[in-house]
Design a protein around this motif. Structure first.
Motif, PDB file in Angstrom:
ATOM      1  N   THR A  64      29.006  11.023  -4.110  1.00 16.48           N
ATOM      2  CA  THR A  64      31.086  10.427  -3.799  1.00 16.48           C
ATOM      3  C   THR A  64      30.894  11.533  -2.650  1.00 16.48           C
ATOM      4  O   THR A  64      30.516  12.618  -1.742  1.00 16.48           O
ATOM      5  CB  THR A  64      31.257  12.488  -4.398  1.00 16.48           C
ATOM      6  N   PRO A  65      31.721  10.862  -1.537  1.00 17.68           N
ATOM      7  CA  PRO A  65      31.945  10.262  -0.330  1.00 17.68           C
ATOM      8  C   PRO A  65      33.335  11.960   0.203  1.00 17.68           C
ATOM      9  O   PRO A  65      33.598  11.999  -0.767  1.00 17.68           O
ATOM     10  CB  PRO A  65      32.668   9.321   0.220  1.00 17.68           C
ATOM     11  N   VAL A  74      29.413  10.563   3.986  1.00 24.62           N
ATOM     12  CA  VAL A  74      28.948   9.384   2.470  1.00 24.62           C
ATOM     13  C   VAL A  74      27.101  10.303   2.879  1.00 24.62           C
ATOM     14  O   VAL A  74      26.627   9.986   3.586  1.00 24.62           O
ATOM     15  CB  VAL A  74      29.259   8.323   2.203  1.00 24.62           C
ATOM     16  N   THR A  76      23.149   8.939   0.770  1.00 25.31           N
ATOM     17  CA  THR A  76      22.480   8.040   0.116  1.00 25.31           C
ATOM     18  C   THR A  76      21.008   8.015   0.064  1.00 25.31           C
ATOM     19  O   THR A  76      20.734   9.175   0.017  1.00 25.31           O
ATOM     20  CB  THR A  76      22.417   6.598   1.041  1.00 25.31           C
ATOM     21  N   GLY A 115      25.674  14.181  -2.523  1.00 27.95           N
ATOM     22  CA  GLY A 115      26.743  14.305  -1.974  1.00 27.95           C
ATOM     23  C   GLY A 115      26.769  16.222  -1.470  1.00 27.95           C
ATOM     24  O   GLY A 115      25.685  16.464  -1.331  1.00 27.95           O
ATOM     25  N   LEU A 540      31.170   4.494  -3.696  1.00 28.56           N
ATOM     26  CA  LEU A 540      29.533   3.702  -2.954  1.00 28.56           C
ATOM     27  C   LEU A 540      28.710   2.466  -4.115  1.00 28.56           C
ATOM     28  O   LEU A 540      28.172   4.233  -5.303  1.00 28.56           O
ATOM     29  CB  LEU A 540      28.453   5.202  -2.194  1.00 28.56           C
ATOM     30  N   LEU A 568      29.008   0.468   0.859  1.00 25.13           N
ATOM     31  CA  LEU A 568      30.195   1.416   0.803  1.00 25.13           C
ATOM     32  C   LEU A 568      31.308   0.737   1.273  1.00 25.13           C
ATOM     33  O   LEU A 568      31.643  -0.353   1.920  1.00 25.13           O
ATOM     34  CB  LEU A 568      30.252   2.028   1.939  1.00 25.13           C
TER      35      LEU A 568
END
Ligand code: PQQ
Ligand code: CA
Length: 689
Positions: A64-65, A74, A76, A115, A540, A568
């Motif tokens: 979740t950004p 963000v 990964t 996140g 994402l 993204l």
């Protein structure tokens, strides 16, 4: 602190902070509802891509950004962080914690990260190898970092930290690898550990131990717990948390037992599983200041199916039977949707949101009414259980729409066969430590129970009415493992799918109003925010996580493989950016050497494969679009190269560690023979089609 730092007041008012998305679940209630309404039923047809960026890893993308004051952050796969201008997509900085590749073998379910948390001018990141890192939000520079788990053991961090009043809370995973579940609080300023809360007893509790652990110890049998035995008990806190500022209670979700098979974890006198095994599969309320235990509710007493209660915990105030109730809601893996009183932990309701066969319902005291045939730790016999180990719902976040009074659940059906393993012993070093024979039924994969289970593989977006205790509407998806959810004031619900779409639905009816070809399976949840009054929706994209690297491999021969591109995607009304054209999926041909090993060698190799390899390379060696398909490996024809990789760890930097501590060279070669055998089976099947 700078003007736009995150403080206690901003976190308390996160819900009305329209422009931003400042914590994992958007607000402390973790409702994932944004009041923004510029994108709505009338305008959504004009939603287009504003900008996008390709990620530098092809593993699962679950984050979740966060968005704060025009900047989007963000995380990964491999716990990396990237910061962007949220309007233009200009990359501002990126940070790589350089998680050692060999950490991958400690992660049950892909090298994912969900996140970061924000406090002051900093971000807080949990890394797969068990560190908590404080980063400068402006520059990405490290302020401090520290190991927050015992890195000698198989603890991993995949979840997002949460923050209350300058205290950072973080848990960890590893219940498939013999750890003892816990979570802890750290001072956001100094990094000092403030308290640590263990979710299961260590086995040596006495009258000086915390009362809640003394109580828990009484629900475990057989005295097999303890670090010496390699049986840590499990109960990891690998995902959900929520906070009620009025009651000052922090809620956490607790995971499954380690090993899964209760007969090995908590044996009664006759050697079968016994006891509720607190606090596995429970929601626990604690005081954030001290970590003091306040209440718990156990969703699956005597858990033995990997039925975690780490799934999304969501708080809301609902009118139930004419009374205004402060509730906590959860759809844990076990298939029941729970509504609890969040002040006391009292059970209000629990109703099946997907087909369930392990229990016929939940009684008035909140205890499941079990089906004795699926109590495999007691019967010792195999059984097909619904839901299976991945649940009826996994980590994918739900969303709440206060106007509609609905909770949107990214649900699925994926039953599983559990075959108790005789004479199982823990292997604290490597391998999936569950106490079930995961190879049972693997040969050949298209016959028997797998076909039966494949018939039940379904994905579904459910708009669940928690007061009426049933769905108001549902959307069927082509298969399981679809994306997390976002609900908005524009009366929309956004979701990505395993079928490579990113969709918007009418929140009241489920009508599909908009769809974008994402070119990849999407599992992460979307967010929305504004910059200069313009609304953006971000997600994402990318395929991965537990289902993608295990069960899904099975489907690859049946349906088209799920595409996997990590990217993204950010949308706005009138957005005109274009993705590059979709590239063809290139697959090495299935061309194995002939299978000449004896049936015994192949069977032994299959058993080792199931315990040590299947968790990443899929059951029956069918591969996935996330990790290498071993049936197509060039090393199959070269026993020395195979030893070099599997026994000696030649590819450890990429996550493929040495298995020499667990497997002899002979066993490693038997695995090669098993994979050759499987590849030949599938080559024949492919030629017959
Ligand atoms: O027991 C654990 O410690 C643990 C950890 C994790 C994790 O940290 O990702 C998962 C699970 N269990 C699990 O059971 C599960 O289904 C799962 C799915 C995923 C994912 O990210 O797709 N993680 C995990
Ligand atoms: Ca688990």
């Amino acid at each position: 602190m700078s003007e736009d730092g995150i403080d206690a007041e901003r976190l308390l008012n996160a819900q009305s902070d329209d422009a931003n998305w400042i914590s994992y679940g958007r607000n402390y209630e973790e409702q994932r509802y944004s009041p923004l309404a510029q994108v709505n039923a009338e305008t959504v047809s004009d939603l287009g891509l504003a900008w996008f960026d390709d990620m530098d890893t092809a593993r699962g993308q679950e984050a979740t950004p966060l968005v704060m004051d025009g900047t989007l952050y963000v995380t990964t796969a491999w716990s990396k962080v990237k910061a962007y201008n949220a309007a233009t997509g200009e990359k501002l900085w990126e940070y790589d914690p350089e998680v050692p590749g060999e950490t991958a073998v400690k992660a049950c379910c892909d090298v994912v990260n969900r996140g970061v948390a924000a406090w002051g001018d900093h971000l807080f990141l949990g890394t797969l190898d068990g560190r908590l890192i404080k980063l400068n939000r402006e520059t990405g520079a490290v302020a401090w970092e520290k190991a927050v788990v015992d890195q000698e053991k198989s603890y991993t961090i995949t979840g997002a930290p949460r923050i209350v009043d300058g205290k950072v809370f973080i848990g960890s995973g590893g219940a498939e690898f013999g750890v003892r579940g816990n979570f802890a609080a750290f001072d956001a300023g100094s990094g000092e550990e403030l308290w640590r809360f263990y979710t299961v007893p260590a086995g040596d509790e006495d009258e000086n131990s915390p009362e809640y652990l003394q109580a828990a110890a009484k629900t475990w049998s057989g005295n097999v717990l303890g670090s010496e035995s390699g049986i840590g008990g499990g109960g990891t806190v690998w995902d959900a948390m929520a906070y009620d500022p009025e009651l000052d209670l922090l809620y956490i979700g607790v995971g499954n037992g380690s090993p899964w098979n209760r007969a090995y974890r908590s044996p009664g006198e006759d050697g079968t599983g016994e006891g509720d095994n607190l606090y596995l599969s429970s929601v626990i309320a604690v005081r954030p200041e001290t970590g003091e235990y306040v209440w718990h509710y156990q969703t699956t007493p005597g858990e033995t199916w990997d039925f975690t209660a780490t799934q999304h915990i969501m708080l809301a105030d609902l009118e139930i039977d004419g009374e205004q109730r402060k509730v906590l809601m959860q759809a844990p893996k076990n298939g029941f949707f729970y509504v609890l009183d969040r002040e006391t932990g009292a059970f209000i309701s629990g109703d099946a949101y997907v087909p369930v066969n392990w229990a016929t319902g939940i009684d008035a005291n909140g205890r499941p009414i079990e089906n004795p045939e699926t109590r495999i730790d007691v019967t010792g016999k195999p059984a097909i259980v619904a839901p299976g180990a991945l649940g009826g719902h996994n980590w994918h976040p739900m969303a709440f729409h206060p106007g509609e009074g609905l909770v949107y659940i990214p649900a699925f059906e994926a039953a599983m066969m559990y075959a108790p393993e005789a004479d199982w012993k823990p292997d604290p070093k490597r391998g999936f430590n569950v106490g079930f024979d995961l190879a049972a039924g693997d040969l050949p994969p298209d016959e028997g129970f797998r076909t039966e289970i494949a018939g039940t593989l379904k994905g579904r977006l459910i708009a669940w009415d928690p007061v009426a205790k049933k769905p108001r509407w549902t959307v069927e998806h082509p298969g399981p493992w679809n994306g997390g959810l976002l609900a908005t004031g524009g009366n929309l619900v956004f979701q990505g799918t395993a079928g490579s779409e990113f969709n918007a639905y009418n929140a009241a009816t489920g009508d599909k109003l908009w769809s974008f070809a994402a070119q990849t399976g999407v599992v992460a949840p979307p967010i929305t925010y504004t910059v200069d009054g313009e609304q953006y929706v971000a997600v994402l994209a990318g395929w991965g996580g537990a289902y993608a690297i295990t069960v899904d491999g099975d489907l690859l021969k049946r349906k088209a493989p799920v595409r996997n591109v990590s990217r993204l995607l950010v949308f706005k009304l009138g957005g005109t950016a274009q993705l590059p054209a979709e590239t063809d999926m290139v697959q090495t041909p299935l061309d194995p050497p002939p299978s000449r090993a004896s049936a015994d060698v192949i069977a032994a190799g299959g058993k080792s494969y199931a315990r040590y390899c299947a968790v990443c390379h899929a059951p029956a060696a069918v591969g996935s679009t996330v990790l290498p398909d071993l049936r197509r490996s060039g090393a199959l024809v070269n026993p020395a190269a195979w030893q070099n990789i599997v026994h000696d760890g030649a590819l450890k930097d990429r996550g493929m560690v040495s298995f020499s501590e667990s497997l002899s060279k002979e066993e490693v070669d038997a695995i090669r023979e098993f994979v050759i055998f499987r590849a030949n089976q599938d080559k024949v099947m492919a030629s017959e089609q």
